[in-house]
Design a protein around this motif. Sequence first.
Motif, PDB file in Angstrom:
ATOM      1  N   UNK A 118       0.817  -1.213   0.000  1.00  0.00           N
ATOM      2  CA  UNK A 118       0.000   0.000   0.000  1.00  0.00           C
ATOM      3  C   UNK A 118       0.850   1.264   0.000  1.00  0.00           C
ATOM      4  N   UNK A 119       1.887   1.326   0.843  1.00  0.00           N
ATOM      5  CA  UNK A 119       2.653   2.552   0.968  1.00  0.00           C
ATOM      6  C   UNK A 119       3.458   2.851  -0.297  1.00  0.00           C
ATOM      7  N   UNK A 120       3.884   1.817  -1.016  1.00  0.00           N
ATOM      8  CA  UNK A 120       4.666   2.053  -2.233  1.00  0.00           C
ATOM      9  C   UNK A 120       3.782   2.209  -3.460  1.00  0.00           C
ATOM     10  N   UNK A 121       2.508   1.821  -3.359  1.00  0.00           N
ATOM     11  CA  UNK A 121       1.625   1.923  -4.515  1.00  0.00           C
ATOM     12  C   UNK A 121       0.894   3.255  -4.578  1.00  0.00           C
ATOM     13  N   UNK A 122       0.690   3.913  -3.441  1.00  0.00           N
ATOM     14  CA  UNK A 122      -0.096   5.141  -3.489  1.00  0.00           C
ATOM     15  C   UNK A 122       0.755   6.306  -3.978  1.00  0.00           C
ATOM     16  N   UNK A 123       0.121   7.288  -4.617  1.00  0.00           N
ATOM     17  CA  UNK A 123       0.870   8.429  -5.159  1.00  0.00           C
ATOM     18  C   UNK A 123       1.334   9.377  -4.056  1.00  0.00           C
ATOM     19  N   UNK A 124       2.125  10.349  -4.434  1.00  0.00           N
ATOM     20  CA  UNK A 124       2.625  11.376  -3.514  1.00  0.00           C
ATOM     21  C   UNK A 124       1.650  12.536  -3.492  1.00  0.00           C
ATOM     22  N   UNK A 125       1.402  13.049  -2.304  1.00  0.00           N
ATOM     23  CA  UNK A 125       0.590  14.257  -2.160  1.00  0.00           C
ATOM     24  C   UNK A 125       1.554  15.435  -2.038  1.00  0.00           C
ATOM     25  N   UNK A 126       1.633  16.302  -3.054  1.00  0.00           N
ATOM     26  CA  UNK A 126       2.619  17.386  -3.015  1.00  0.00           C
ATOM     27  C   UNK A 126       2.454  18.311  -1.815  1.00  0.00           C
ATOM     28  N   UNK A 127       1.262  18.459  -1.305  1.00  0.00           N
ATOM     29  CA  UNK A 127       1.025  19.381  -0.207  1.00  0.00           C
ATOM     30  C   UNK A 127       1.198  18.738   1.165  1.00  0.00           C
ATOM     31  N   UNK A 128       1.346  17.417   1.242  1.00  0.00           N
ATOM     32  CA  UNK A 128       1.440  16.779   2.550  1.00  0.00           C
ATOM     33  C   UNK A 128       2.637  15.837   2.697  1.00  0.00           C
ATOM     34  N   UNK A 129       2.936  15.065   1.671  1.00  0.00           N
ATOM     35  CA  UNK A 129       3.945  14.002   1.810  1.00  0.00           C
ATOM     36  C   UNK A 129       5.296  14.555   2.250  1.00  0.00           C
ATOM     37  N   UNK A 130       5.807  15.574   1.560  1.00  0.00           N
ATOM     38  CA  UNK A 130       7.127  16.107   1.888  1.00  0.00           C
ATOM     39  C   UNK A 130       7.124  16.744   3.278  1.00  0.00           C
ATOM     40  N   UNK A 131       6.046  17.462   3.626  1.00  0.00           N
ATOM     41  CA  UNK A 131       5.987  18.067   4.957  1.00  0.00           C
ATOM     42  C   UNK A 131       5.958  16.999   6.043  1.00  0.00           C
ATOM     43  N   UNK A 132       5.248  15.904   5.803  1.00  0.00           N
ATOM     44  CA  UNK A 132       5.185  14.824   6.783  1.00  0.00           C
ATOM     45  C   UNK A 132       6.555  14.185   6.971  1.00  0.00           C
ATOM     46  N   UNK A 133       7.307  13.979   5.900  1.00  0.00           N
ATOM     47  CA  UNK A 133       8.651  13.400   6.012  1.00  0.00           C
ATOM     48  C   UNK A 133       9.583  14.319   6.799  1.00  0.00           C
ATOM     49  N   UNK A 134       9.539  15.612   6.496  1.00  0.00           N
ATOM     50  CA  UNK A 134      10.392  16.552   7.223  1.00  0.00           C
ATOM     51  C   UNK A 134      10.012  16.611   8.701  1.00  0.00           C
ATOM     52  N   UNK A 135       8.713  16.592   8.996  1.00  0.00           N
ATOM     53  CA  UNK A 135       8.255  16.622  10.388  1.00  0.00           C
ATOM     54  C   UNK A 135       8.724  15.374  11.132  1.00  0.00           C
ATOM     55  N   UNK A 136       8.646  14.206  10.491  1.00  0.00           N
ATOM     56  CA  UNK A 136       9.070  12.958  11.136  1.00  0.00           C
ATOM     57  C   UNK A 136      10.563  12.997  11.437  1.00  0.00           C
ATOM     58  N   UNK A 137      11.376  13.459  10.501  1.00  0.00           N
ATOM     59  CA  UNK A 137      12.825  13.514  10.732  1.00  0.00           C
ATOM     60  C   UNK A 137      13.147  14.464  11.897  1.00  0.00           C
ATOM     61  N   UNK A 138      12.543  15.650  11.881  1.00  0.00           N
ATOM     62  CA  UNK A 138      12.876  16.645  12.897  1.00  0.00           C
ATOM     63  C   UNK A 138      12.464  16.171  14.296  1.00  0.00           C
ATOM     64  N   UNK A 139      11.280  15.631  14.429  1.00  0.00           N
ATOM     65  CA  UNK A 139      10.809  15.254  15.766  1.00  0.00           C
ATOM     66  C   UNK A 139      11.490  13.987  16.282  1.00  0.00           C
ATOM     67  N   UNK A 140      11.756  13.036  15.414  1.00  0.00           N
ATOM     68  CA  UNK A 140      12.412  11.809  15.875  1.00  0.00           C
ATOM     69  C   UNK A 140      13.873  12.067  16.234  1.00  0.00           C
ATOM     70  N   UNK A 141      14.529  12.958  15.522  1.00  0.00           N
ATOM     71  CA  UNK A 141      15.912  13.281  15.871  1.00  0.00           C
ATOM     72  C   UNK A 141      15.984  13.928  17.252  1.00  0.00           C
ATOM     73  N   UNK A 142      14.956  14.710  17.626  1.00  0.00           N
ATOM     74  CA  UNK A 142      14.943  15.318  18.946  1.00  0.00           C
ATOM     75  C   UNK A 142      14.562  14.314  20.031  1.00  0.00           C
ATOM     76  N   UNK A 143      13.753  13.297  19.683  1.00  0.00           N
ATOM     77  CA  UNK A 143      13.230  12.365  20.680  1.00  0.00           C
ATOM     78  C   UNK A 143      14.167  11.189  20.916  1.00  0.00           C
ATOM     79  N   UNK A 144      14.717  10.628  19.826  1.00  0.00           N
ATOM     80  CA  UNK A 144      15.517   9.413  19.948  1.00  0.00           C
ATOM     81  C   UNK A 144      16.882   9.731  20.575  1.00  0.00           C
ATOM     82  N   UNK A 145      17.336   8.854  21.436  1.00  0.00           N
ATOM     83  CA  UNK A 145      18.655   9.005  22.072  1.00  0.00           C
ATOM     84  C   UNK A 145      19.598   7.888  21.629  1.00  0.00           C
ATOM     85  N   UNK A 146      19.235   6.661  21.886  1.00  0.00           N
ATOM     86  CA  UNK A 146      20.091   5.536  21.492  1.00  0.00           C
ATOM     87  C   UNK A 146      19.659   4.921  20.165  1.00  0.00           C
ATOM     88  N   UNK A 147      18.401   5.090  19.789  1.00  0.00           N
ATOM     89  CA  UNK A 147      17.916   4.583  18.502  1.00  0.00           C
ATOM     90  C   UNK A 147      18.151   5.635  17.415  1.00  0.00           C
TER      91      UNK A 147
END
Length: 223
Positions: A118-147
Amino acid sequence: MPRTPTLVGTTVLLAFLGWQWMERTSLEEHRQRQQAELEATRRELREVTRALGAQQSHLERLTREGARPSVSAPGHTLALPAEPPASSAGVERPTPPAQPERPAPLSMQEVVERLEEAVHAEPIDPQWSRQAEDLARARLERTLTTSRLESVHCGASLCRLETSHPNQEALEQFREQVLMASEPVLWNGAAYASVQGDARSGTLVTVSYLAREGWPLPTLEHR
């Protein structure tokens, strides 16, 4: 002349006695009249009570007859529809429809395959997909310590996040800080996570699938 007072007294006494007798007679007649009226009233009450008892008995009989099952008249029998024989000339006994079997739940491997597809078959949403990826990277980098976040990919309604953990303790910390946090680290969406690898080898990888807020995960059922 000397006898006049005696006669007067006698007359008065007789008059008094006569008056008492008349008074007693009047009271006796009044009492008898009241007694007769009372007896008449009692007779009327007995008649009313008897009539009410008869009506009550009639109502009870009607109630019992209404609740009693109907019985056919003597010499007559009620014909009940008989079931057709299992197999006879020109008659087929209807076969009840088979109940659909409930499919067994998908295995963990099948769920992962379904989500990967499902995740590889659905198209990209230009208004959401890139923002969601950037948000995930920024918040996980602040939260994760050993992982560590290895990769993130978001389609139009579903994101795939891959994180690595050096040991079992780091994996448990990731679960508490991210997957089971009281407040969502990324956004409030349906999620599914799968752990791959062996803790004894020191290589543990968690693949998490997070749906866009307000969107469900793909149907995880047999097709």
